[in-house]
Design an enzyme around this catalytic site. Structure first.
Site, PDB file in Angstrom:
ATOM      1  CD  GLU A 262      -3.216  -0.817   2.035  1.00 40.08           C
ATOM      2  OE1 GLU A 262      -3.027  -0.129   3.045  1.00 40.08           O
ATOM      3  OE2 GLU A 262      -4.298  -1.368   1.786  1.00 40.08           O
TER       4      GLU A 262
ATOM      5  CD  GLU B 112      -4.286  -5.889   2.687  1.00 38.13           C
ATOM      6  OE1 GLU B 112      -5.006  -5.168   3.410  1.00 38.13           O
ATOM      7  OE2 GLU B 112      -3.052  -5.776   2.644  1.00 38.13           O
TER       8      GLU B 112
HETATM    9  C1  GAL Z   1      -4.560  -2.449   4.864  1.00 39.76           C
HETATM   10  C2  GAL Z   1      -3.148  -2.954   5.042  1.00 39.76           C
HETATM   11  C3  GAL Z   1      -3.083  -4.174   5.920  1.00 39.76           C
HETATM   12  C4  GAL Z   1      -3.959  -3.994   7.130  1.00 39.76           C
HETATM   13  C5  GAL Z   1      -5.369  -3.727   6.694  1.00 39.76           C
HETATM   14  C6  GAL Z   1      -6.339  -3.586   7.829  1.00 39.76           C
HETATM   15  O1  GAL Z   1      -4.546  -1.073   4.668  1.00 39.76           O
HETATM   16  O2  GAL Z   1      -2.541  -3.252   3.818  1.00 39.76           O
HETATM   17  O3  GAL Z   1      -1.752  -4.408   6.298  1.00 39.76           O
HETATM   18  O4  GAL Z   1      -3.458  -2.941   7.884  1.00 39.76           O
HETATM   19  O5  GAL Z   1      -5.392  -2.528   5.951  1.00 39.76           O
HETATM   20  O6  GAL Z   1      -7.640  -3.329   7.393  1.00 39.76           O
END
Ligand code: GAL
Length: 675
Positions: free
Chosen positions: A142, A313
């Site tokens: 990110e 994610e």
């Molecule tokens: C994203 C990040 C992850 C985790 C996640 C939590 O922004 O890539 O490492 O922090 O959010 O929702």
């Protein structure tokens, strides 16, 4: 269509790994992303690598038949590295150094960090580049999260000066482009130019815009360094980065151009809470997320990805980082997963396998609870895995792809420019782009989101949300596309140097629009202006007895003078299709180009888009605010975000359904074969 998961073997006793891997596999997961925050375990002290644990973790996953998405660990430089090179730390807009103790504490312009990153990427890529279980790579994690694109360090300013020199050639050219004669801000050499912070009142807007462009290019340079290393050590393995939702602080088109897979991280409930939506909208979609928010991002990243994009994610339950963190309704993890595939995703990867009982994200759900029992999200992921089989079987191997007929232009510099020079405090570009998108989706259209330089052939409707800087060839390309074109307010209102164009807005678009914006005004949030138009051809429930539709304008008004001479000497006046309460034109049309002089309320935007779509030969279908459809690969998906059942029309035969059935429960999904 694959499922994946984000996994942190370094957080759990090694004795658990084998069981984790077996359970992942049993659930239907095929890809596991690891190691993006593991630098302190990979290189516990300078130059001494501890590969043993990571070798065993990768072997364990591989032995279970899982593919590994291996990451470079550069989002979290360890303490010893910061102590060796304190200049790695970024500097905020307040001029203060940002400290160690969380993540992303690095400056893209720091020469020491560039070198340290090369070294760790080389080490990881050399070790695992050809490992049979490693199938993909992710660079860093990110880029830009936690406001880390722009840094104001001495190293950044140094590189900014070189960047300016390359852009302008001479300091005189810079002085002219920026207009530094204003307030005696002229420079005699590039070495005199500092970072645009700490000034008494606002710093020069062109200076600020160039600093943003420079910072964006620094992200691209840094990512390309990692990509080059990975390609050298791991030929044939696709390289990805996980971008963020509606994130606009660097030019994603440029960074994605160096990657194979654009992926993004989808947290629909956190996003709804943190974005601009009105309190009643946040309450209505509290546990589902807004029906157009994840979709917008899917379409953004699909457009810039060479291979099918992924969700790297996927929210599996409540997150920890929004102001309030509701739990998704049962069914939503499945719905979000299918929505991604329906927009063309190649993989949906859940974040994370198991909730961590320690540190910053201990309140962030995983597929499993901290005591290692499957949570609701795990059951829904397993259901998706089964359903994927059914959809693949129904698709067969034919090429069913339907060409998308509607394009929406989305631009990163537009966000920076309007932020630097808003003229109205709530002129938030991403919001307006999403609102236009939402109106198109509510009419049942699939939408391609494209950069301003993209080819436009084959589209029947092209929608351009407010776009301050318009490339010189844009008018011609719009005309050549043959599409009906909708242009939002403030389009063509600035030159590339952030000056007012000589012919006034819409600048180079005057070739399509014989008009001139001679004055503008911004409107506070509690002020609107009526907008009336002839409701002919507009099916909506706001039609007044006299046949006119009445809506309202918000945020902004372009006051326009109509009429201009064409290149052939004819005098052309656009048709006025809607007027403001005070009689000024609110919407005008010239040829196939439609100009909106304001941002209208949602119902008005939707009614106008429906009318223009019909003129483009398309067939809009009003879906309301909670049901959405997507067509891809010969299948039509229907998503029900609302609290009531939705019934698919009877012209779809029962036997066409591949997932679900005609009656779709709240938070339900159905998919049927297109005839
Ligand atoms: C994203 C990040 C992850 C985790 C996640 C939590 O922004 O890539 O490492 O922090 O959010 O929702």
């Amino acid at each position: 269509m694959r499922l994946g998961v984000c996994y942190y073997p370094e957080h759990w006793p090694e004795a658990m790994w084998q069981d984790d891997a077996a359970r992942m596999k049993a659930l239907g997961i095929e890809q596991v992303r690891i190691a993006e925050f593991a630098w302190s375990r990979i290189e516990p002290t300078p130059g001494e690598y501890d590969w043993g644990w990571l070798d065993r973790a990768i072997d364990t996953l591989g032995a279970a038949g899982l593919q590994v998405v291996m990451c470079t660990p550069t989002a979290t430089p360890p303490k010893w590295l910061i102590d060796l090179h304190p200049d790695i730390l970024p500097v905020g807009a307040d001029g203060r150094v940002r400290a160690f103790g969380s993540r992303r504490h690095y400056d893209f312009s720091s020469p020491s960090y560039f070198e340290a990153s090369k070294k760790i990427c080389e080490a990881v890529a050399a070790r695992y580049g050809k490992h049979p279980a490693v199938a993909y790579w992710q660079t860093d994690n990110e880029y830009g999260c936690h406001q880390t694109v722009v840094s104001y360090s001495a190293a950044a300013v140094q590189r900014f000066r070189a960047w300016l020199k390359a852009r302008y050639g001479s300091i005189d050219a810079l002085n002219t482009a920026w207009g530094t004669v204003f307030w005696s801000m002229e420079y005699r050499s590039f070495d005199e130019v500092d970072a645009p912070i700490g000034t008494v009142t606002e710093a020069h807007p062109s200076h600020r815009l160039d600093y943003r462009r420079f910072a964006s290019d620094e992200v691209q340079r840094y990512n390309r360094m990692q990509v080059d290393i990975l390609r050298a050590h791991s030929p044939g393995r696709p390289i990805a980065h996980n971008f963020m939702q509606l994130f606009t602080e660097f030019d994603h088109y440029k960074v994605a151009a160096d990657l194979d897979v654009a992926t993004w991280d989808s947290y629909p409930l956190g996003a709804l809470e943190e974005q601009w939506y009105a309190p009643e909208v946040k309450a209505r979609f509290l546990r589902t997320g807004h029906p157009d928010f994840a979709s917008f991002n899917h379409d953004v990243y699909r457009g810039m990805s060479k291979l099918p994009f992924w969700v790297m994610e996927q929210q599996p339950g409540p997150v920890n980082w929004a102001h309030w963190n509701p739990a998704p309704l049962p069914g939503m993890v499945r719905l979000w997963s299918w929505e991604a595939f329906a927009h063309g995703a190649g993989c949906v990867s859940y974040f994370r396998w198991r909730q961590a009982p320690f540190a910053q994200e201990q309140m962030h759900a995983g597929l499993n609870t901290p005591d290692n029992r499957p949570d609701i999200g795990a059951a829904e992921a397993a259901r998706v895995a089964e359903e994927i089989e059914a959809v693949l079987a129904a698709q067969g191997d034919g090429d069913f792809d339907v060409k998308t007929r509607v394009a929406l232009v989305f631009d990163y510099e537009a966000k920076w420019l309007f932020e630097i020079h808003p003229q109205g405090a709530d002129f938030h570009y991403p919001r307006f782009a999403v609102e236009y998108y939402s109106a198109l989706r509510a009419l049942g259209f699939d939408v391609d989101i494209v950069p301003v330089h993209a080819p436009l052939d084959g589209y029947q409707l092209v929608v351009v949300p407010p776009l301050p800087v318009v490339p010189d060839d844009f008018a011609q390309r719009l005309a050549d596309s043959g599409a009906q074109v909708v242009i939002g307010p403030r389009t063509g209102s600035k030159t590339v140097d952030l000056q007012i164009p000589g012919n006034l807005p819409p600048g180079p678009l005057a070739a399509l629009l014989p008009l001139r914006v001679w004055r503008v005004e911004s409107m506070r949030p509690n002020v609107t202006e009526p907008v009336r138009f002839d409701a002919d051809g507009v099916a909506d429930d706001k039609r007044a007895a006299n046949g006119t539709h009445e809506g309202h304008a918000r945020h902004w008004r372009d006051l326009i003078e109509l009429g201009a001479h064409t290149a052939h000497g004819d005098y052309v006046v656009p048709e006025v299709r809607a007027t403001f309460g005070d009689g000024h034109p609110a919407y005008v049309k010239s040829g196939a180009t439609h100009y909106f002089a304001s941002l209208f309320d949602d119902a008005t935007t939707e009614a106008l888009f429906a009318r223009i779509a019909r003129e483009a030969g398309l067939a809009p279908r009003a879906l309301g605010d909670a049901v959405r459809t997507s067509r891809r690969g010969g299948i039509t998906w229907v998503f029900n975000y609302g609290p009531r059942e939705h019934v698919v029309p009877a012209d779809i035969p029962d036997e066409a359904f591949v997932i679900g059935a005609r009656t779709i429960e709240p938070q339900g999904v159905a998919a049927y074969r297109a005839s």
